[in-house]
Design an enzyme around this catalytic site. Structure first.
Site, PDB file in Angstrom:
ATOM      1  N   HIS A 192       1.996   3.436  -9.104  1.00  0.00           N
ATOM      2  CA  HIS A 192       1.801   1.995  -9.329  1.00  0.00           C
ATOM      3  C   HIS A 192       2.943   1.419 -10.164  1.00  0.00           C
ATOM      4  O   HIS A 192       3.393   0.301  -9.939  1.00  0.00           O
ATOM      5  CB  HIS A 192       0.464   1.742 -10.037  1.00  0.00           C
ATOM      6  CG  HIS A 192      -0.721   2.127  -9.201  1.00  0.00           C
ATOM      7  ND1 HIS A 192      -0.878   1.707  -7.893  1.00  0.00           N
ATOM      8  CD2 HIS A 192      -1.806   2.913  -9.460  1.00  0.00           C
ATOM      9  CE1 HIS A 192      -1.997   2.203  -7.400  1.00  0.00           C
ATOM     10  NE2 HIS A 192      -2.575   2.942  -8.331  1.00  0.00           N
ATOM     11  N   ASP A 236       0.826  -1.214   0.000  1.00  0.00           N
ATOM     12  CA  ASP A 236       0.000   0.000   0.000  1.00  0.00           C
ATOM     13  C   ASP A 236       0.862   1.267   0.000  1.00  0.00           C
ATOM     14  O   ASP A 236       1.965   1.280   0.543  1.00  0.00           O
ATOM     15  CB  ASP A 236      -0.929  -0.013   1.231  1.00  0.00           C
ATOM     16  CG  ASP A 236      -2.046   1.002   1.114  1.00  0.00           C
ATOM     17  OD1 ASP A 236      -2.399   1.374  -0.032  1.00  0.00           O
ATOM     18  OD2 ASP A 236      -2.561   1.429   2.161  1.00  0.00           O
ATOM     19  N   LEU A 250      10.794 -20.345  -4.937  1.00  0.00           N
ATOM     20  CA  LEU A 250       9.842 -19.475  -4.239  1.00  0.00           C
ATOM     21  C   LEU A 250       8.439 -19.567  -4.847  1.00  0.00           C
ATOM     22  O   LEU A 250       8.289 -19.549  -6.067  1.00  0.00           O
ATOM     23  CB  LEU A 250      10.341 -18.029  -4.348  1.00  0.00           C
ATOM     24  CG  LEU A 250       9.410 -16.930  -3.837  1.00  0.00           C
ATOM     25  CD1 LEU A 250       9.324 -16.964  -2.307  1.00  0.00           C
ATOM     26  CD2 LEU A 250       9.888 -15.554  -4.315  1.00  0.00           C
TER      27      LEU A 250
HETATM   28  C1  IPE Z   1      -5.299  -2.637  -0.052  1.00  0.00           C
HETATM   29  O1  IPE Z   1      -5.007  -1.290  -0.199  1.00  0.00           O
HETATM   30  C2  IPE Z   1      -5.321  -3.311  -1.391  1.00  0.00           C
HETATM   31  C3  IPE Z   1      -4.032  -3.478  -2.045  1.00  0.00           C
HETATM   32  C4  IPE Z   1      -2.867  -3.093  -1.589  1.00  0.00           C
HETATM   33  C5  IPE Z   1      -4.079  -4.151  -3.312  1.00  0.00           C
HETATM   34  P1  IPE Z   1      -6.151  -0.194  -0.339  1.00  0.00           P
HETATM   35  O2  IPE Z   1      -5.470   1.098  -0.487  1.00  0.00           O
HETATM   36  O3  IPE Z   1      -7.117  -0.577  -1.383  1.00  0.00           O
HETATM   37  O4  IPE Z   1      -6.879  -0.300   1.075  1.00  0.00           O
HETATM   38  P2  IPE Z   1      -7.776   0.770   1.828  1.00  0.00           P
HETATM   39  O5  IPE Z   1      -8.789   1.259   0.853  1.00  0.00           O
HETATM   40  O6  IPE Z   1      -6.874   1.858   2.298  1.00  0.00           O
HETATM   41  O7  IPE Z   1      -8.362   0.018   2.967  1.00  0.00           O
HETATM   42  C1  IPE Z   2      -1.750   0.194  -3.268  1.00  0.00           C
HETATM   43  O1  IPE Z   2      -1.458   1.543  -3.337  1.00  0.00           O
HETATM   44  C2  IPE Z   2      -1.831  -0.432  -4.617  1.00  0.00           C
HETATM   45  C3  IPE Z   2      -3.186  -0.860  -5.023  1.00  0.00           C
HETATM   46  C4  IPE Z   2      -4.261  -0.771  -4.311  1.00  0.00           C
HETATM   47  C5  IPE Z   2      -3.300  -1.408  -6.358  1.00  0.00           C
HETATM   48  P1  IPE Z   2      -2.636   2.620  -3.329  1.00  0.00           P
HETATM   49  O2  IPE Z   2      -3.060   2.895  -4.705  1.00  0.00           O
HETATM   50  O3  IPE Z   2      -3.722   2.185  -2.421  1.00  0.00           O
HETATM   51  O4  IPE Z   2      -1.889   3.875  -2.730  1.00  0.00           O
HETATM   52  P2  IPE Z   2      -2.469   4.897  -1.662  1.00  0.00           P
HETATM   53  O5  IPE Z   2      -2.893   4.105  -0.479  1.00  0.00           O
HETATM   54  O6  IPE Z   2      -3.616   5.595  -2.314  1.00  0.00           O
HETATM   55  O7  IPE Z   2      -1.323   5.801  -1.360  1.00  0.00           O
HETATM   56 MG    MG Z   3      -4.077   2.470  -0.452  1.00  0.00          MG
END
Ligand code: IPE
Ligand code: IPE
Ligand code: MG
Length: 233
Positions: free
Chosen positions: A32, A15, A126
């Site tokens: 991303h 995240d 792995l």
């Molecule tokens: C969790 O992150 C999902 C992934 C890392 C793929 P999110 O950014 O979607 O989670 P929330 O919305 O903060 O809970």
């Molecule tokens: C996690 O990073 C990746 C995915 C959910 C695909 P985010 O896109 O949730 O990044 P933040 O949390 O908005 O910074």
């Molecule tokens: Mg996020």
């Protein structure tokens, strides 16, 4: 690092890509893209540290709520990931698994996932379990529906923990020992709910694109020092 106690199954909620990018005035998609490099590095580190299995949260069942442009960009990056790195993944003896619902994922991405899973099936290095359109709740609903059919056909006599586990996407992977979440939030966001029942939870404020070797060593070292009681004394 204490390498004697390594997690059999490490789960990572990758995240913070969006915030990593916006803090430097870049688009979330750029975050991303950078996240893919962090993912590749994590895979190499997992091999270096002799970890048997990692589950990586790449796209949740809730992430469909994001703007279509971002969703498409994430799946485009996943396609590119397979196009560019599948060969080196196979050369590294990595076994790719997928956890998640394939029904909504774009068909060309499903093809890439299936191909990676098939071609790496006999690999014994792995295990990388890619969680794409994965949600812990929907995984359990699917499991219960499948068990209901098995009960009706009298293939099983009762529902118990073993039977539920057999119907999870992750079967027969072991339970999660260590769950890492980057990006500062202290929540599971629907990730591996059943499998993480006794996981050690490691939270860090580091955004996913900045998560590297030092922090991974920190997490593994922290894990090695946990006293795991599993309800005992
Ligand atoms: C969790 O992150 C999902 C992934 C890392 C793929 P999110 O950014 O979607 O989670 P929330 O919305 O903060 O809970
Ligand atoms: C996690 O990073 C990746 C995915 C959910 C695909 P985010 O896109 O949730 O990044 P933040 O949390 O908005 O910074
Ligand atoms: Mg996020």
């Amino acid at each position: 690092m204490n390498m004697k106690i390594i997690p059999k199954h490490t789960a990572v909620i990758m995240d913070g890509n969006g915030r990593w990018a916006t803090k430097s005035g870049m688009s979330r998609v750029k975050g991303h893209k950078q996240g893919v490099y962090a993912l590749l590095e994590l895979i190499d580190l997992a091999i270096e540290f002799n970890l048997p299995c990692v589950s990586l949260y790449a796209f949740s069942t809730e992430n469909w709520k994001r703007p279509e442009k971002e969703v498409k960009a994430i799946f485009f990056l996943l396609t590119e990931f397979f196009n560019t790195y599948l060969k080196s993944i196979l050369d590294k003896d990595i076994r790719i698994l997928h956890s998640g619902d394939k029904r909504q994922i774009y068909p060309d991405v499903v093809k890439k996932i299936n191909k990676a899973v098939e071609l790496s099936e006999t690999n014994r290095g792995l295990t990388v379990n890619l969680c794409i359109d994965y949600g812990g709740k929907s995984e359990l609903v699917r499991a219960f529906n499948r068990l209901f059919c098995k009960l009706q056909k009298q293939e099983i006599q009762e529902i118990n923990e073993q039977e539920i586990e057999k119907e999870l996407y992750t079967y027969p992977l072991p339970p999660v020992d260590l769950l890492i979440r980057t990006g500062g939030e202290k929540r599971l966001s629907n990730f591996l709910l059943w499998q993480s029942a006794y996981a050690e939870l490691y939270f860090t404020d580091t955004f996913w694109p900045d998560f590297g070797k030092d922090e991974f060593i920190n997490a593994l070292d922290w894990f090695a020092h946990r006293q795991r009681r599993f309800g005992s004394v």
